[in-house]
Design a protein around this motif. Structure first.
Motif, short mmCIF file in Angstrom:
data_model
loop_
_atom_site.label_atom_id
_atom_site.label_comp_id
_atom_site.label_asym_id
_atom_site.label_seq_id
_atom_site.Cartn_x
_atom_site.Cartn_y
_atom_site.Cartn_z
N HIS A 121 23.06 34.36 62.16
CA HIS A 121 22.16 35.42 61.68
C HIS A 121 21.35 34.95 60.48
N ARG A 122 21.93 34.06 59.68
CA ARG A 122 21.18 33.52 58.54
C ARG A 122 20.07 32.59 59.01
N GLN A 152 18.53 32.81 61.83
CA GLN A 152 17.48 33.66 62.39
C GLN A 152 16.68 34.34 61.29
N GLN A 153 17.34 34.75 60.21
CA GLN A 153 16.62 35.34 59.08
C GLN A 153 15.66 34.33 58.46
N ASP A 164 12.65 34.08 60.86
CA ASP A 164 11.78 35.26 60.77
C ASP A 164 10.99 35.26 59.47
N PRO A 224 28.30 38.20 59.69
CA PRO A 224 27.23 39.17 59.96
C PRO A 224 27.77 40.59 60.10
N ASP A 251 25.02 44.91 63.07
CA ASP A 251 23.62 44.90 63.50
C ASP A 251 22.92 43.57 63.22
N GLU A 252 23.65 42.61 62.64
CA GLU A 252 23.09 41.29 62.37
C GLU A 252 23.58 40.23 63.34
N VAL A 303 24.11 37.65 66.06
CA VAL A 303 23.27 36.92 67.01
C VAL A 303 24.19 36.44 68.13
#
Length: 497
Positions: free
Chosen positions: A443-444, A446-447, A450, A484, A487-488, A490
């Motif tokens: 998730h990090r 992906q952050q 983004d 995560p 909702d975070e 992945v």
């Protein structure tokens, strides 16, 4: 293939390396519209003996983007084949990567410099030869994270955006990654020639690998047998190291297995959050062939394909050649077991191995799998559990939905710790040295992707800070150790091609 001896990035000496000419095609990278340096790995540049200031200059960025080739350098794309998800593909090769050459680093080690996403090559088939920013960021972060963990890996020297768009599921910003590797010879490189019946090139390639990666074997009585066993042992050690940090490569095709024993080709890879041995993240691994717990047997399967290539070099006697191949595969299994089992008991703080220790560590993994306890934090927090104080268990217990099984395990663990000669402080320090607090969590990553696509590079810099030194505490960035939120999460990672 050229060897470039770096003093400054544009005036390079060229030497001959001896890689068989049939193993590559000469091709220049394709210039891009508007190259812009996104990140330069200055510590790695210093290690390679490269001038970071010159690399960051406009002329240097043109080289890193593929828009300019240094004088005297003759870039190339390497040929290889491979088994992809168990299926034979006779012709693959560098379809979007161009090898600029090699540098001799400050330690005297030769290393490849490759531009990934540098345009079409003779091996591109229907591809555009380009890379999107997201996969380039992922490889940069995860490969540098692996280096921080102390696991053999390719490295990332630079990321450059191209000012162009590439089209995958959607239009995305284009980018080029400068990758550094001990070499780019793969199991699939040997397969490319062996399946064509080209024994002489297989022999020449084996001689090249010995000269480059295993020079101590040159005078061995049976150098090709010794080479296969050395590759097998390095591969077993590497995959054991992956398992000990919860890493899932995601696409262990034979064309993604480096002869050097480095982790290579970070596509749909991931580090596990909640532990379960059947975990798969790769969107293209529909059958779970490369799931976390399948990596050790797949490593041996891939080596069996390499052995098939080398059989004529082992012996003219077919039965004897097969015996040599099986001996090498046994060497892989022994080395994997040795590194994995020793690493596993070290993760639970045991320094004096006794009968039953591996079972004790495995039982913890069983508890974790039942409750999907976070792989990284379970071991890290266990390091802080005092040997005789149950109230200190709570940070670990909180990772289990139902901690009943863990409570039973931790009581057995304390009994075993009582037999250790080192004190609790020494145990804690030793556990923290092998159990990271930080990994490049999905998730990090992906952050970071983004944010970077929106022009914000702060999350990238923060994540790189913690994964470069994953065993240290980073109080200001402690949130990067957190699993995560629901909702975070992945659940899938994707290939960049």
């Amino acid at each position: 293939m050229s060897l470039v001896e770096a003093r400054e990035p544009f005036a390079l000496d060229v030497l001959d390396t001896g890689l068989p000419e049939a193993a590559y095609e000469r091709v220049a990278p394709t210039p891009v519209q508007a190259p812009e340096l996104l990140r330069l790995n200055r510590p790695l540049a210093a290690e390679l003996g490269l001038d970071a200031g010159a690399l960051a200059s406009p002329a240097g960025v043109e080289v890193l983007a593929g828009s300019r080739v240094p004088e005297g350098v003759s870039p190339l794309a390497m040929a290889y084949a491979g088994h992809q998800f168990g299926n034979w593909v006779p012709s693959l090769g560098d379809g979007r990567a161009v090898l600029l050459g090699e540098v001799v680093d400050r330690a005297g080690v030769r290393r490849d410099l490759q531009l990934k996403g540098a345009g079409r090559t003779p091996f591109s088939r229907m591809g555009d030869g380009r890379a999107a920013l997201g996969p380039v960021l992922r490889e940069y972060v995860v490969s540098e994270g692996m280096a921080g963990l102390g696991i053999p890996t390719t490295r990332a020297l630079a990321m450059v955006t191209t000012g162009e768009r590439v089209f995958r599921q959607r239009a995305e910003p284009g980018a080029v990654l400068t990758r550094v590797s001990a070499s780019h010879v793969r199991v699939g490189t040997f397969e490319y020639f062996a399946r064509r019946g080209d024994r002489e090139t297989v022999r020449a390639l084996a001689d090249y690998v010995i000269q480059r990666h295993y020079p101590h074997l040159a005078e061995a009585g049976a150098p090709y047998q010794a080479l296969f066993e050395a590759i097998a042992e390095r591969t077993g050690e590497l995959i054991a190291q992956w398992m000990l940090v919860g890493f899932i490569h995601g696409v262990m095709n034979t064309d993604n297995i480096a002869i050097s024993g480095e982790t290579i080709d970070y596509g749909p890879c991931a580090f596990m959050d909640g532990y379960h041995p059947d975990t798969v993240y790769s969107s293209i691994d529909l059958g779970g062939r490369y799931a976390y717990n399948q990596q050790p047997p797949i490593g041996q399967w891939n080596l069996a394909r390499l052995a098939e290539c080398l059989l004529p070099l082992f012996s003219e006697d077919e039965e004897q050649a097969m015996d040599i191949a099986y001996a090498g595969l046994d060497a892989y299994a022994r080395r994997f077991d040795e590194v994995y089992q020793q690493g596993l008991i070290a993760k639970i703080g045991l320094s004096e191995r006794r009968e039953g220790d591996v079972d004790l560590a495995s039982d913890l993994l069983g508890c974790m799998a039942e409750q999907r306890a976070d792989f990284t934090l379970t071991f890290r927090r266990l390091a802080d559990v005092a040997g005789g104080h149950a109230e200190a268990d709570e940070p670990v217990r909180a990772l289990f939905g139902d901690a009943t099984a863990f409570d039973g395990w931790v009581a057995r663990w304390r009994e075993r710790l009582a037999a250790e000669t080192r004190d609790d402080g020494a145990r804690r320090a030793a556990m923290r040295a092998v159990n990271p607090a930080y990994i490049p969590r999905n998730h990090r990553v992906q952050q970071v992707i983004d944010a970077a696509e929106a022009g914000d590079m702060a999350p990238l810099d923060e994540l790189l800070t913690v994964v470069a030194r994953p065993y240290d505490d980073h109080e200001a960035l402690a949130d990067y150790a957190r699993p995560p939120a629901p909702d975070e999460v992945v659940r899938q990672t994707f290939c960049g091609t």
